[in-house]
Design a protein around this motif. Structure first.
Motif, PDB file in Angstrom:
ATOM      1  N   HIS A 132       0.868  -1.183   0.000  1.00  0.00           N
ATOM      2  CA  HIS A 132       0.000   0.000   0.000  1.00  0.00           C
ATOM      3  C   HIS A 132       0.900   1.228   0.000  1.00  0.00           C
ATOM      4  CE1 HIS A 132      -3.196   2.744   1.129  1.00  0.00           C
ATOM      5  NE2 HIS A 132      -2.539   3.090   2.230  1.00  0.00           N
ATOM      6  N   GLN A 135      -5.265  -9.430   2.315  1.00  0.00           N
ATOM      7  CA  GLN A 135      -6.375  -8.473   2.305  1.00  0.00           C
ATOM      8  C   GLN A 135      -6.966  -8.269   3.697  1.00  0.00           C
ATOM      9  OE1 GLN A 135      -7.300  -6.696  -0.448  1.00  0.00           O
ATOM     10  NE2 GLN A 135      -8.760  -5.569   0.818  1.00  0.00           N
ATOM     11  N   GLU A 136      -7.036  -9.320   4.469  1.00  0.00           N
ATOM     12  CA  GLU A 136      -7.586  -9.220   5.825  1.00  0.00           C
ATOM     13  C   GLU A 136      -6.761  -8.252   6.680  1.00  0.00           C
ATOM     14  OE1 GLU A 136      -8.430 -12.007   9.736  1.00  0.00           O
ATOM     15  OE2 GLU A 136      -8.185 -12.980   7.787  1.00  0.00           O
ATOM     16  N   TYR A 165      -4.889  -5.841   5.549  1.00  0.00           N
ATOM     17  CA  TYR A 165      -5.096  -4.506   4.972  1.00  0.00           C
ATOM     18  C   TYR A 165      -6.400  -3.904   5.494  1.00  0.00           C
ATOM     19  CZ  TYR A 165      -5.565  -0.928   1.314  1.00  0.00           C
ATOM     20  OH  TYR A 165      -5.709   0.248   0.624  1.00  0.00           O
ATOM     21  N   GLU A 166      -7.452  -4.687   5.547  1.00  0.00           N
ATOM     22  CA  GLU A 166      -8.736  -4.212   6.069  1.00  0.00           C
ATOM     23  C   GLU A 166      -8.653  -3.919   7.569  1.00  0.00           C
ATOM     24  OE1 GLU A 166     -11.597  -7.124   4.716  1.00  0.00           O
ATOM     25  OE2 GLU A 166     -11.130  -6.654   2.623  1.00  0.00           O
ATOM     26  N   THR A 167      -7.889  -4.742   8.293  1.00  0.00           N
ATOM     27  CA  THR A 167      -7.673  -4.495   9.717  1.00  0.00           C
ATOM     28  C   THR A 167      -6.996  -3.139   9.914  1.00  0.00           C
ATOM     29  OG1 THR A 167      -7.557  -6.846  10.229  1.00  0.00           O
ATOM     30  CG2 THR A 167      -6.503  -5.346  11.794  1.00  0.00           C
ATOM     31  N   TYR A 168      -5.994  -2.854   9.111  1.00  0.00           N
ATOM     32  CA  TYR A 168      -5.309  -1.556   9.157  1.00  0.00           C
ATOM     33  C   TYR A 168      -6.286  -0.409   8.880  1.00  0.00           C
ATOM     34  CZ  TYR A 168      -2.728   2.361   7.132  1.00  0.00           C
ATOM     35  OH  TYR A 168      -2.263   3.615   6.805  1.00  0.00           O
ATOM     36  N   ASN A 169      -7.055  -0.539   7.816  1.00  0.00           N
ATOM     37  CA  ASN A 169      -7.988   0.530   7.445  1.00  0.00           C
ATOM     38  C   ASN A 169      -8.987   0.837   8.554  1.00  0.00           C
ATOM     39  OD1 ASN A 169      -7.285   1.598   4.897  1.00  0.00           O
ATOM     40  ND2 ASN A 169      -7.984  -0.283   3.919  1.00  0.00           N
ATOM     41  N   ALA A 170      -9.403  -0.168   9.295  1.00  0.00           N
ATOM     42  CA  ALA A 170     -10.402   0.016  10.356  1.00  0.00           C
ATOM     43  C   ALA A 170      -9.777   0.286  11.728  1.00  0.00           C
ATOM     44  CB  ALA A 170     -11.289  -1.224  10.433  1.00  0.00           C
ATOM     45  N   THR A 230      -7.741   5.385  11.672  1.00  0.00           N
ATOM     46  CA  THR A 230      -8.905   6.252  11.445  1.00  0.00           C
ATOM     47  C   THR A 230      -8.736   7.597  12.157  1.00  0.00           C
ATOM     48  OG1 THR A 230     -10.163   5.185  13.219  1.00  0.00           O
ATOM     49  CG2 THR A 230     -10.487   4.326  10.985  1.00  0.00           C
ATOM     50  N   ASP A 246      -2.167   0.591  -4.590  1.00  0.00           N
ATOM     51  CA  ASP A 246      -1.987  -0.689  -3.926  1.00  0.00           C
ATOM     52  C   ASP A 246      -1.517  -1.695  -4.960  1.00  0.00           C
ATOM     53  OD1 ASP A 246      -2.880   0.282  -1.441  1.00  0.00           O
ATOM     54  OD2 ASP A 246      -4.944  -0.005  -2.051  1.00  0.00           O
TER      55      ASP A 246
END
Length: 100
Positions: free
Chosen positions: A8, A66-67, A69-74, A79, A97
């Motif tokens: 990313h 991907q999991e 990456y989504e954990t990072y985003n949330a 945030t 990405d």
């Protein structure tokens, strides 16, 4: 690296004068805060030097899948950084990405 691996990266310009103390602090805080998120690997801060675009800085990091990456985003640290710093201090950006 597996095929799920994600790099990313984001290149950006700050509202602060290039090379200013405010810009230095933003980059340092970004590295400290975002690299402390457990799923973030190989976090880097860059000064963009290509004459082919007019962005000034870059952040880059890797995720195993991907999991993550989504954990990072949330993640609350991510945030909060976006809401409190990124939205108010970044003038413009381009997010990229990569996956093998």
């Amino acid at each position: 690296m597996t095929q799920e691996w994600i790099q990313h990266s984001v290149i950006f310009n700050l509202k602060h004068k290039k090379g200013s103390e405010e810009a230095r602090q933003f980059l340092a805080d970004g590295q400290e805060i975002l690299s402390s998120i457990p799923v973030v690997k190989n976090f880097r801060v860059y000064r963009q030097v290509s004459a082919k675009n007019d962005y000034d800085y870059g952040f880059s990091m890797e995720f195993a899948n991907q999991e993550e990456y989504e954990t990072y985003n949330a993640h609350p640290l991510h945030t909060a950084f976006v809401q409190e710093r990124w939205v108010t201090e970044v003038e413009r950006f381009l997010e990229i990405d990569y996956q093998l």
